[in-house]
Design an enzyme around this catalytic site. Structure first.
Site, PDB file in Angstrom:
ATOM      1  N   THR A  57       1.007   0.481  -5.440  1.00  0.00           N
ATOM      2  CA  THR A  57       2.086  -0.390  -4.981  1.00  0.00           C
ATOM      3  C   THR A  57       3.461   0.186  -5.322  1.00  0.00           C
ATOM      4  O   THR A  57       3.734   0.506  -6.485  1.00  0.00           O
ATOM      5  CB  THR A  57       1.943  -1.768  -5.666  1.00  0.00           C
ATOM      6  OG1 THR A  57       0.621  -2.257  -5.414  1.00  0.00           O
ATOM      7  CG2 THR A  57       2.965  -2.757  -5.143  1.00  0.00           C
ATOM      8  N   GLU A  58       4.314   0.313  -4.317  1.00  0.00           N
ATOM      9  CA  GLU A  58       5.698   0.784  -4.488  1.00  0.00           C
ATOM     10  C   GLU A  58       5.766   2.138  -5.190  1.00  0.00           C
ATOM     11  O   GLU A  58       6.744   2.443  -5.870  1.00  0.00           O
ATOM     12  CB  GLU A  58       6.540  -0.249  -5.261  1.00  0.00           C
ATOM     13  CG  GLU A  58       6.491  -1.663  -4.678  1.00  0.00           C
ATOM     14  CD  GLU A  58       7.256  -1.802  -3.374  1.00  0.00           C
ATOM     15  OE1 GLU A  58       7.889  -0.815  -2.944  1.00  0.00           O
ATOM     16  OE2 GLU A  58       7.210  -2.892  -2.777  1.00  0.00           O
ATOM     17  N   LEU A  59       4.712   2.944  -5.017  1.00  0.00           N
ATOM     18  CA  LEU A  59       4.593   4.252  -5.683  1.00  0.00           C
ATOM     19  C   LEU A  59       4.780   4.134  -7.203  1.00  0.00           C
ATOM     20  O   LEU A  59       5.330   5.041  -7.834  1.00  0.00           O
ATOM     21  CB  LEU A  59       5.569   5.287  -5.095  1.00  0.00           C
ATOM     22  CG  LEU A  59       5.389   5.657  -3.633  1.00  0.00           C
ATOM     23  CD1 LEU A  59       6.085   6.985  -3.330  1.00  0.00           C
ATOM     24  CD2 LEU A  59       3.938   5.740  -3.205  1.00  0.00           C
ATOM     25  N   TRP A  70       9.289   4.158  -6.372  1.00  0.00           N
ATOM     26  CA  TRP A  70      10.195   4.702  -5.348  1.00  0.00           C
ATOM     27  C   TRP A  70      11.371   3.780  -5.089  1.00  0.00           C
ATOM     28  O   TRP A  70      12.094   3.965  -4.126  1.00  0.00           O
ATOM     29  CB  TRP A  70       9.439   5.051  -4.066  1.00  0.00           C
ATOM     30  CG  TRP A  70       8.949   3.931  -3.182  1.00  0.00           C
ATOM     31  CD1 TRP A  70       9.029   2.593  -3.398  1.00  0.00           C
ATOM     32  CD2 TRP A  70       8.324   4.101  -1.885  1.00  0.00           C
ATOM     33  NE1 TRP A  70       8.481   1.898  -2.348  1.00  0.00           N
ATOM     34  CE2 TRP A  70       8.039   2.812  -1.399  1.00  0.00           C
ATOM     35  CE3 TRP A  70       7.984   5.206  -1.107  1.00  0.00           C
ATOM     36  CZ2 TRP A  70       7.415   2.602  -0.158  1.00  0.00           C
ATOM     37  CZ3 TRP A  70       7.373   4.982   0.124  1.00  0.00           C
ATOM     38  CH2 TRP A  70       7.084   3.697   0.580  1.00  0.00           C
TER      39      TRP A  70
END
Lengths: 402, 429
Positions: free
Chosen positions: B149-151, B303
């Site tokens: 999730t979300e890097l 990220w």
């Protein structure tokens, strides 16, 4: 500059706003002669005070009652004079004495214009417009009228007083610029007074942080959560919505006290309503407070609620945030245009207000975030920004760019 | 030779409706807002489908048909796929048509697009498993590369992913970890044996995702030939350019009027004009290149924003209070064995709920404000906490009903999802 009140003698936001504005104008090298209708024991080194009653010749000098408040409605005005209602009043929204005072103030405008040297005339609210118009007439200088409230806000839109409306309208028509304290107020001015929108500039009010000192928290807080109402108990401020909301809050969160600070023509009605709803033991009526006591009231509260029906600006939420107390305000207040870190509801939506109040009381993290972010947000504010906007308006006028 | 590796993130959360104290104990339809606002999930899904998914899929299908060398990859959240199945089957079919070309790789993530790795490894594995199952069912692929999730990434995440049998993982090419090194190579996560990490080239990715329509940007307007030149300039200085971005970049974040679709349509042709360039999927990149060095991330990175940290989801007291409460309820909720309740609880784990509570609007906050369907982060928090209160009451009611058969919860032994048996053996061994 024509004003009506100045701290510490004031009953509402008008005096506070004049104080902050004139101080920052002075900081930005604008010299202000501040005219008050009569001598008050005011003390501020950044303005030159001119007292209307002292400028009159001895033969016309008069002494007035010291009960005049710019937002007074007839009932509160008469109550404060006589404590009981007297004979029927021909002007149902205002006491006669208020109008007499306004007329008297108007009569000295001309005299003051002769005595003082100035480039701009700046008048705050309708009470000062007669005086300002007279000053403009004899001096030919530019006139800026500053609308902190309109008659529609003070009366909630019904029983608009024609006398007041006419003065407001005439003042704005004659002015070279109108300053409104919010876009909300500007819209009212355009819609209800027919003033061209391009003539009206919006300059939001602000607050200076050093005015407020954070102090000790009150004992009451140890056993209860505190929800505060602070403002005049008049139609405009929505104290009745506060009471209905409180009733709903108590169904979900009983360990809470509602503190009401302020007085006004709805005071008796509100006290009666609270008793009727059976929640009188949950209410404290603290009456009208000043200065440090106001700060204390904010500081002891977990949440400040301003359910105004119609609020041109509303400076109290900024004061509350300065004091570290989160705010729930109505969408119908101009101040909601400048604060993001607060809760907002429609004043009539007592369910939504109750939901938000209970959430603040129940979820500590919510209260902490509102408090920290809200305080940070108002700390960045200062009267310097609105004062610079006002100076821009002055300069445009003087440079003929209006 | 330089390879272009496209990965598009496709995700929509189940946003929760305005849910007040008066709703607690009275309604449990948390995700079914019917208004015309962006809290209405069906409404949002249809809007994004029209603006982004359908037109972008049409362009990509055209490109895949035109250029046999063109390849891409997607990561779909499970909650997005669930919504597509229910409310927009034609959109799902258009994604399946892309995958059927055989040149689209699908990555794994947590089904609920959650932050579960940070709070419960058992819960994390359950959700990875559930995601793998829906990808197998809808696309007939078994992902070999993982993106969290979300890097959100750290050495610990990489270790866990290696243990789960993946050969690669996606992360942000964060400068403060790379230092002077380039994101255009593969790296070996610290402490990993075989796993390889693909790092996002955030400059070239963000040129498309964020700056494309920015008129004050000195490179505006960005054209496909210009961009292809930038890509070509990497030749000799890297093996792969990882262009990772939200799929909603196309048509939703960058509106169609900005020319984003034309840009996309022309980019592969421009890039392929140079015979030194090609396209690869993440798995192909991993099979083609060896790691150049170690990527050491002892702390979490992501990220998001300029900080590339967790502060967008876990930056203030409200966010911490909300997520701690969610995971504190885990034991109680799972014990009920009530599928609907467990599913609702997991949907509350989706990272977007915490993102909506973000209050750092004044630094780089515009992004947050733009994506927030609530009037304020405070409103988001209030509805969320009220829903949790209701969920807990339901869990309490259900466990009172089940009192005669209390079985302690053990995520490695519980058989909530049948497909998990093999998978679970992998992780416990």
């Amino acid at each position: 500059m024509f004003g009506w009140e100045f701290p510490p003698f004031y009953s509402g936001g008008l005096g506070t706003a004049c104080y902050g504005l004139t101080r920052s104008l002075n900081k930005q090298h604008v010299a202000v002669s501040f005219v008050l209708p009569r001598r008050l024991n005011v003390d501020a080194d950044f303005v030159k005070f001119v007292f209307g009653d002292e400028e009159l010749s001895p033969s016309t000098r008069y002494v007035v009652n010291s009960l005049i408040q710019p937002y007074s409605t007839s009932e509160s005005y008469e109550n404060s004079l006589h404590y009981e209602k007297g004979t029927p009043n021909p002007n149902p929204a205002y006491g006669n004495n208020l109008f007499e005072e306004v007329e008297r103030y108007g009569a000295i405008g001309e005299k003051i214009a002769h005595m003082e040297t100035f480039d701009i005339i700046h008048a705050h609210d309708w009470l000062t417009f007669k005086a300002a118009l007279a000053a403009k007439k004899v001096s030919g200088k530019y006139l800026v009228v500053h609308m902190h409230a309109t008659e529609f806000d003070r009366t909630g839109g019904s029983n608009v007083n024609q006398y007041v409306y006419d003065i407001e309208r005439k003042g704005m028509e004659a002015a070279d610029k109108v300053i409104a304290v919010s876009n909300y107020t500007k819209q009212k001015i355009v819609d209800h007074y027919g003033i061209p929108a391009e003539k009206v500039e919006v300059v939001h009010n602000s607050v200076d942080f050093e005015d407020y000192v954070v102090e000790q928290i009150h004992d009451l807080k140890k056993t209860n959560k505190i929800v505060l109402f602070l403002g005049r108990l008049t139609l405009q401020k929505g104290p009745d919505y506060f009471v209905y909301t409180a009733q709903k809050v108590l169904e979900h969160y009983p360990k809470v006290m509602f503190v009401v600070v302020g007085s006004g023509d709805m005071e008796r009605m509100i006290i009666r309503k609270v008793a009727e709803l059976g929640i009188a033991d949950k209410f404290i009526f603290a009456g009208f407070l000043r200065g440090k006591d106001v700060a204390k009231a904010y500081q002891m509260a977990d949440l400040y609620v301003l359910p105004s029906v119609s609020e041109p600006f509303g400076i109290t939420p900024l004061e509350s945030l300065m004091n570290g107390t989160p705010v729930l305000m109505s969408n119908q207040s101009g101040v909601s245009e400048v604060v993001t870190h607060c809760l907002k509801s429609d004043f009539w939506d007592t369910d939504d207000m109750a939901n938000k109040i209970v959430s603040v009381l129940k979820y500590d993290a919510l209260q902490r975030c509102l408090k920290e972010n809200g305080r940070r947000e108002v700390q960045k504010m200062s009267w310097d920004t609105p004062a610079a906007r006002v100076i821009d308006i002055y300069e445009d006028l003087l440079n003929g760019q209006h | 030779m330089v390879s272009i590796c496209f990965y598009f993130q496709v995700h929509q959360p189940f946003r929760i409706r305005k849910y007040s104290i008066f709703d607690i104990g009275n309604r449990s339809d948390y995700f079914s807002d019917q208004s015309q606002t962006s809290l209405n999930n069906v409404h949002v899904l249809n809007k994004v489908a029209q603006k982004c998914y359908l037109p972008a899929n049409a362009v990509l299908l055209e490109l895949l048909n035109t250029y046999p060398e063109f390849k891409i990859s997607f990561s779909f959240s499970g909650v997005l796929l669930e919504q597509l199945e229910k409310y927009a089957p034609e959109v799902l079919a258009s994604f399946q048509a892309l995958v059927n070309t055989g040149r689209v790789e699908i990555l794994d993530e947590t089904y609920y697009h959650s932050l579960s790795f940070l709070y419960s490894k058992g819960e994390f594995r359950e959700q990875v498993l559930q995601h793998r199952a829906i990808i197998q069912r809808l696309f007939g692929q078994t992902p070999k590369v993982f993106r969290n999730t979300e890097l959100i990434y750290s050495n610990a995440v990489a270790q866990e992913i290696e243990a789960l049998g993946y050969k690669g993982i996606i992360a942000e090419g964060a400068d403060f970890i790379l230092g002077w090194r380039s994101p255009n190579f593969l790296y070996r996560p610290a402490q990993a044996k075989k796993l390889k990490v693909l790092l996002k080239n955030y400059r070239l990715s963000d040129d498309i995702a964020f700056r494309f329509s920015e008129r004050s940007w000195k490179e505006w307007p960005l054209t496909a030939p210009k961009y292809a030149q930038w890509v070509h300039a990497v030749n000799g200085n890297g093996n792969v350019i990882n262009l990772f971005m939200d799929y909603e970049t196309f048509g939703e974040h960058q509106w169609s009027e900005t020319g984003i679709f034309d840009f996309l349509r022309h980019l592969p042709g421009e890039i392929l004009k140079n015979p030194d360039n090609n396209f690869k999927t993440p798995s192909e990149v991993i099979d083609s290149y060896e790691p150049l060095g170690e990527f050491n991330a002892p702390n979490y990175i992501s990220w998001a924003d300029v900080e590339r940290d967790l502060s967008a989801w876990l930056g203030n007291d409200m966010q911490h209070a909300a997520i701690n409460r969610v995971y504190a309820l885990g034991h109680k909720v799972l014990q009920t064995k009530n599928a609907a309740l467990i599913d609702a609880w997991r949907k509350l784990q989706t990272s977007d709920h915490f993102y909506y509570m973000c209050t750092k609007w004044f630094s780089d906050g515009d992004v947050h404000k733009y994506f927030n369907p609530y009037n304020s982060p405070y409103d988001a928090f209030i509805s969320f906490m009220n829903v949790l209160h209701d969920l807990e009451m339901r869990a309490d009611t259900l466990s009172r009903e089940n009192e005669h058969e209390i079985i302690p919860y053990n995520p490695l032994k519980e058989n909530i999802y049948k497909s998990g048996d093999v998978f679970r053996d992998e992780v416990t061994s």
